[in-house]
Write a protein that holds these residues in place. Sequence first.
Motif, PDB file in Angstrom:
ATOM      1  N   ILE A 150      35.504  21.732   1.056  1.00  0.00           N
ATOM      2  CA  ILE A 150      36.853  21.988   0.874  1.00  0.00           C
ATOM      3  C   ILE A 150      37.572  20.485   0.969  1.00  0.00           C
ATOM      4  N   PRO A 151      37.293  19.806   1.961  1.00  0.00           N
ATOM      5  CA  PRO A 151      37.714  18.331   2.032  1.00  0.00           C
ATOM      6  C   PRO A 151      37.456  17.501   1.001  1.00  0.00           C
ATOM      7  N   ASN A 152      36.438  17.950   0.246  1.00  0.00           N
ATOM      8  CA  ASN A 152      36.134  17.016  -1.075  1.00  0.00           C
ATOM      9  C   ASN A 152      36.741  17.630  -2.510  1.00  0.00           C
ATOM     10  N   VAL A 153      37.341  18.723  -2.382  1.00  0.00           N
ATOM     11  CA  VAL A 153      37.989  19.023  -3.807  1.00  0.00           C
ATOM     12  C   VAL A 153      39.394  18.934  -4.100  1.00  0.00           C
ATOM     13  N   ASP A 154      39.857  18.781  -5.029  1.00  0.00           N
ATOM     14  CA  ASP A 154      41.306  19.000  -5.587  1.00  0.00           C
ATOM     15  C   ASP A 154      41.877  20.347  -5.773  1.00  0.00           C
ATOM     16  N   LEU A 155      41.358  21.373  -5.636  1.00  0.00           N
ATOM     17  CA  LEU A 155      41.572  22.948  -5.953  1.00  0.00           C
ATOM     18  C   LEU A 155      40.723  23.671  -5.428  1.00  0.00           C
ATOM     19  N   LYS A 188      44.528  37.565   3.101  1.00  0.00           N
ATOM     20  CA  LYS A 188      44.291  36.862   4.323  1.00  0.00           C
ATOM     21  C   LYS A 188      43.380  35.692   4.153  1.00  0.00           C
ATOM     22  N   LYS A 189      42.527  35.651   3.284  1.00  0.00           N
ATOM     23  CA  LYS A 189      41.840  34.240   2.753  1.00  0.00           C
ATOM     24  C   LYS A 189      42.800  33.316   2.323  1.00  0.00           C
ATOM     25  N   ILE A 190      43.713  33.822   1.441  1.00  0.00           N
ATOM     26  CA  ILE A 190      44.773  32.687   1.203  1.00  0.00           C
ATOM     27  C   ILE A 190      45.323  32.232   2.267  1.00  0.00           C
ATOM     28  N   ALA A 191      45.763  32.851   2.999  1.00  0.00           N
ATOM     29  CA  ALA A 191      46.585  32.331   4.318  1.00  0.00           C
ATOM     30  C   ALA A 191      45.446  31.346   5.196  1.00  0.00           C
ATOM     31  N   ASP A 192      44.486  32.092   5.206  1.00  0.00           N
ATOM     32  CA  ASP A 192      43.408  31.122   5.934  1.00  0.00           C
ATOM     33  C   ASP A 192      43.078  29.723   5.288  1.00  0.00           C
ATOM     34  N   VAL A 193      43.035  29.865   4.061  1.00  0.00           N
ATOM     35  CA  VAL A 193      42.876  28.271   3.137  1.00  0.00           C
ATOM     36  C   VAL A 193      43.987  27.494   3.344  1.00  0.00           C
ATOM     37  N   ARG A 194      45.140  28.392   3.168  1.00  0.00           N
ATOM     38  CA  ARG A 194      46.561  27.366   3.399  1.00  0.00           C
ATOM     39  C   ARG A 194      46.720  26.801   4.664  1.00  0.00           C
ATOM     40  N   LYS A 195      46.238  27.481   5.671  1.00  0.00           N
ATOM     41  CA  LYS A 195      46.149  26.915   7.000  1.00  0.00           C
ATOM     42  C   LYS A 195      45.177  25.662   7.197  1.00  0.00           C
ATOM     43  N   ILE A 196      44.181  25.832   6.654  1.00  0.00           N
ATOM     44  CA  ILE A 196      43.201  24.641   6.560  1.00  0.00           C
ATOM     45  C   ILE A 196      43.680  23.402   5.773  1.00  0.00           C
ATOM     46  N   LEU A 197      44.222  23.665   4.551  1.00  0.00           N
ATOM     47  CA  LEU A 197      44.694  22.678   3.704  1.00  0.00           C
ATOM     48  C   LEU A 197      45.925  21.970   4.419  1.00  0.00           C
ATOM     49  N   THR A 228      44.587  19.976   7.580  1.00  0.00           N
ATOM     50  CA  THR A 228      43.963  18.649   7.212  1.00  0.00           C
ATOM     51  C   THR A 228      44.727  17.750   6.276  1.00  0.00           C
ATOM     52  N   GLU A 229      46.034  18.097   6.117  1.00  0.00           N
ATOM     53  CA  GLU A 229      46.875  17.217   5.238  1.00  0.00           C
ATOM     54  C   GLU A 229      46.406  17.052   3.797  1.00  0.00           C
ATOM     55  N   SER A 230      45.504  18.307   3.430  1.00  0.00           N
ATOM     56  CA  SER A 230      45.041  18.083   2.127  1.00  0.00           C
ATOM     57  C   SER A 230      45.976  18.332   1.101  1.00  0.00           C
ATOM     58  N   LYS A 231      46.002  17.721  -0.107  1.00  0.00           N
ATOM     59  CA  LYS A 231      46.990  17.885  -1.107  1.00  0.00           C
ATOM     60  C   LYS A 231      46.337  18.823  -2.095  1.00  0.00           C
ATOM     61  N   ALA A 232      45.177  19.287  -2.003  1.00  0.00           N
ATOM     62  CA  ALA A 232      44.411  20.180  -2.838  1.00  0.00           C
ATOM     63  C   ALA A 232      45.430  21.510  -3.336  1.00  0.00           C
TER      64      ALA A 232
END
Length: 224
Positions: A132-137, A158-167, A170-174
């Motif tokens: 996830i840290p290496n992608v743009d989407l 739930k998966k959507i919410a989990d990924v949102r939390k991770i992004l 990590t202050e990811s702009k993906a």
Amino acid sequence: MAKVKLAPSILSADFACLGEQVELCLEEGCEFVHVDVMDGHFVPNISMGPMVVKSLKPLLAKYNAVMDVHLMITKPDNYLKEFAEAGADVITVHVESCGRLGDTVEMIRSHGVRPGITLNPDTKLEKILEVIPNVDLVLIMSVNPGFGGQKFVPATMKKIADVRKILDETESKAELEVDGGIKVSNVRSVVEAGASVVVAGSAIFSSGTTIEHNIAEIRKAVDI
Ligand code: DX5
Ligand code: ZN
């Protein structure tokens, strides 16, 4: 709510007038155009390839829209160059079809294309965490890939919410894109769960009403 981007999936478009239908979407302000590539092997359906990407590219360029290519094929590495040359801005690959997901992501980037990763509804999020840290989407599939017009799998939420939390953590702009079964009735909850891009195929192209009307209804549902 942050402005969510709309990605019409041309899988449900009328291919006899594909250009006109895509232009209608672009006129309505759609920021992405989602191209579903299926090989009859990774998924039990055959759709379109780089030729369609190449044909639509000038139109998308005119509107500054993102050519969003979703590869549902085995051995995606063998086709990255071709899709890059055809005009893909984002190429999204499935973890289920990549031997080494991280290498494929780097390969996409080396072709000057933004890499995206995705996973089927039954695949655990853990399978993509490292990359996830290496992608743009990050694309969350909310149906089993292969066909348009299927029903949204609720467990995806739930998966959507989990990924949102991770992004966010990590202050990811993906971008966080959600694909499959999105309708006027559920788009708001998908956006509230954290999606920044929503794909809609049948809801835009085959609802018995005009494309303009369908896009307006989706936007209204999420106040955008
Ligand atoms: C499914 C595709 C989706 C699909 C979306 O394999 O990846 O993009 O076309 O279509 P709807 O919005 O009709 O579910
Ligand atoms: Zn798709």
